[in-house]
Design an enzyme around this catalytic site. Sequence first.
Site, short mmCIF file in Angstrom:
data_model
loop_
_atom_site.label_atom_id
_atom_site.label_comp_id
_atom_site.label_asym_id
_atom_site.label_seq_id
_atom_site.Cartn_x
_atom_site.Cartn_y
_atom_site.Cartn_z
N GLY A 43 0.78 -1.24 0.00
CA GLY A 43 0.00 0.00 0.00
C GLY A 43 0.81 1.29 0.00
O GLY A 43 0.36 2.30 -0.55
N ASP A 102 -4.04 2.17 11.22
CA ASP A 102 -5.41 1.77 11.55
C ASP A 102 -5.41 1.31 13.02
O ASP A 102 -5.43 2.14 13.93
CB ASP A 102 -5.80 0.66 10.57
CG ASP A 102 -7.27 0.31 10.58
OD1 ASP A 102 -7.99 0.80 11.46
OD2 ASP A 102 -7.72 -0.47 9.73
N LYS A 130 -6.30 6.75 11.09
CA LYS A 130 -7.68 6.55 11.58
C LYS A 130 -7.59 6.40 13.10
O LYS A 130 -7.55 5.27 13.62
CB LYS A 130 -8.28 5.26 11.00
CG LYS A 130 -8.87 5.39 9.62
CD LYS A 130 -9.55 4.07 9.26
CE LYS A 130 -10.15 4.11 7.88
NZ LYS A 130 -10.68 2.78 7.50
N ASP A 158 -6.29 -0.23 -1.23
CA ASP A 158 -7.02 -1.12 -2.13
C ASP A 158 -8.32 -1.65 -1.55
O ASP A 158 -8.54 -1.62 -0.34
CB ASP A 158 -6.14 -2.32 -2.47
CG ASP A 158 -5.99 -3.28 -1.28
OD1 ASP A 158 -5.59 -2.82 -0.20
OD2 ASP A 158 -6.32 -4.47 -1.44
N ARG A 164 -5.79 0.84 -6.21
CA ARG A 164 -4.59 1.50 -5.67
C ARG A 164 -4.13 2.65 -6.55
O ARG A 164 -3.49 3.58 -6.08
CB ARG A 164 -3.44 0.49 -5.55
CG ARG A 164 -3.65 -0.62 -4.54
CD ARG A 164 -2.33 -1.32 -4.29
NE ARG A 164 -2.46 -2.64 -3.71
CZ ARG A 164 -2.53 -2.90 -2.40
NH1 ARG A 164 -2.47 -1.92 -1.55
NH2 ARG A 164 -2.62 -4.13 -1.96
C1 PRP Z 1 -2.77 -2.27 5.58
C2 PRP Z 1 -1.97 -0.99 5.52
C3 PRP Z 1 -1.12 -1.03 6.76
C4 PRP Z 1 -1.94 -1.84 7.72
C5 PRP Z 1 -2.53 -0.92 8.75
O1 PRP Z 1 -2.01 -3.29 5.03
O2 PRP Z 1 -1.18 -0.94 4.35
O3 PRP Z 1 0.13 -1.64 6.54
O4 PRP Z 1 -2.97 -2.49 6.97
O5 PRP Z 1 -3.34 -1.62 9.63
P1 PRP Z 1 -3.11 -1.71 11.18
O6 PRP Z 1 -2.71 -0.36 11.68
O7 PRP Z 1 -4.46 -2.14 11.69
O8 PRP Z 1 -2.06 -2.75 11.44
P2 PRP Z 1 -2.59 -4.55 4.28
O9 PRP Z 1 -2.30 -5.72 5.15
O10 PRP Z 1 -4.01 -4.33 3.89
O11 PRP Z 1 -1.65 -4.69 3.02
P3 PRP Z 1 -1.41 -3.72 1.76
O12 PRP Z 1 -0.44 -2.66 2.21
O13 PRP Z 1 -0.78 -4.62 0.75
O14 PRP Z 1 -2.72 -3.15 1.29
#
Ligand code: PRP
Length: 178
Positions: A43, A102, A130, A158, A164
Amino acid sequence: MKDNIEQVLLDKETIQKRVQELGQDIDLYFEGKEIIIITLLDGAIIFTADLIRNMNIPLRLDCLRVSSYGNSTNPETAPRILSSLKTEVTGKHVLIVDDILDTGNTLQSVTQEVLSENPASVHTCVFLDKPDRRENGFSANWSGFSIPNEFVVGYGLDYAGKFRQLPYVGTLKPSVYK
Ligand code: PRP
């Protein structure tokens, strides 16, 4: 792509302006130092690519892949780092860059992992935050935008691997995921 978007929350110009400011702020903070940027796949690649092009300090770029079932505090499903760094971080200034903060579990895990290598410092920068979702009190040193707890896509974020590439951040029409 555009037909699937319900509402644009952050348009391209707003994002580019803020990313420029972040680059300048980080430059000022690390003035006179060299840093290693660790970007979290997948991401964060869009944000990182724009951020570093707004920075002037010397930097090296490295990437980490973290398990995607990472939104959990359960030790068995907690975020796991699936790749290794190519750069030696011991004694170096490290900036970890991610697209969204998050629950905070991913950045907390990665920060702890990097700290175990005895760097000179570890800082974090996220594109979106967030705060309502936080499970552990983690806060980033730099954050582009604080947003409410809504599912958003674009600028690296995504839904089922798609969206993305959108240059803006928006919410999806319910018809996309129902
Ligand atoms: C998403 C985002 C962060 C993580 C945040 O990754 O890119 O790395 O979640 O969440 P958290 O604070 O609750 O840990 P994802 O696993 O969806 O992978 P991506 O980056 O490939 O979209």
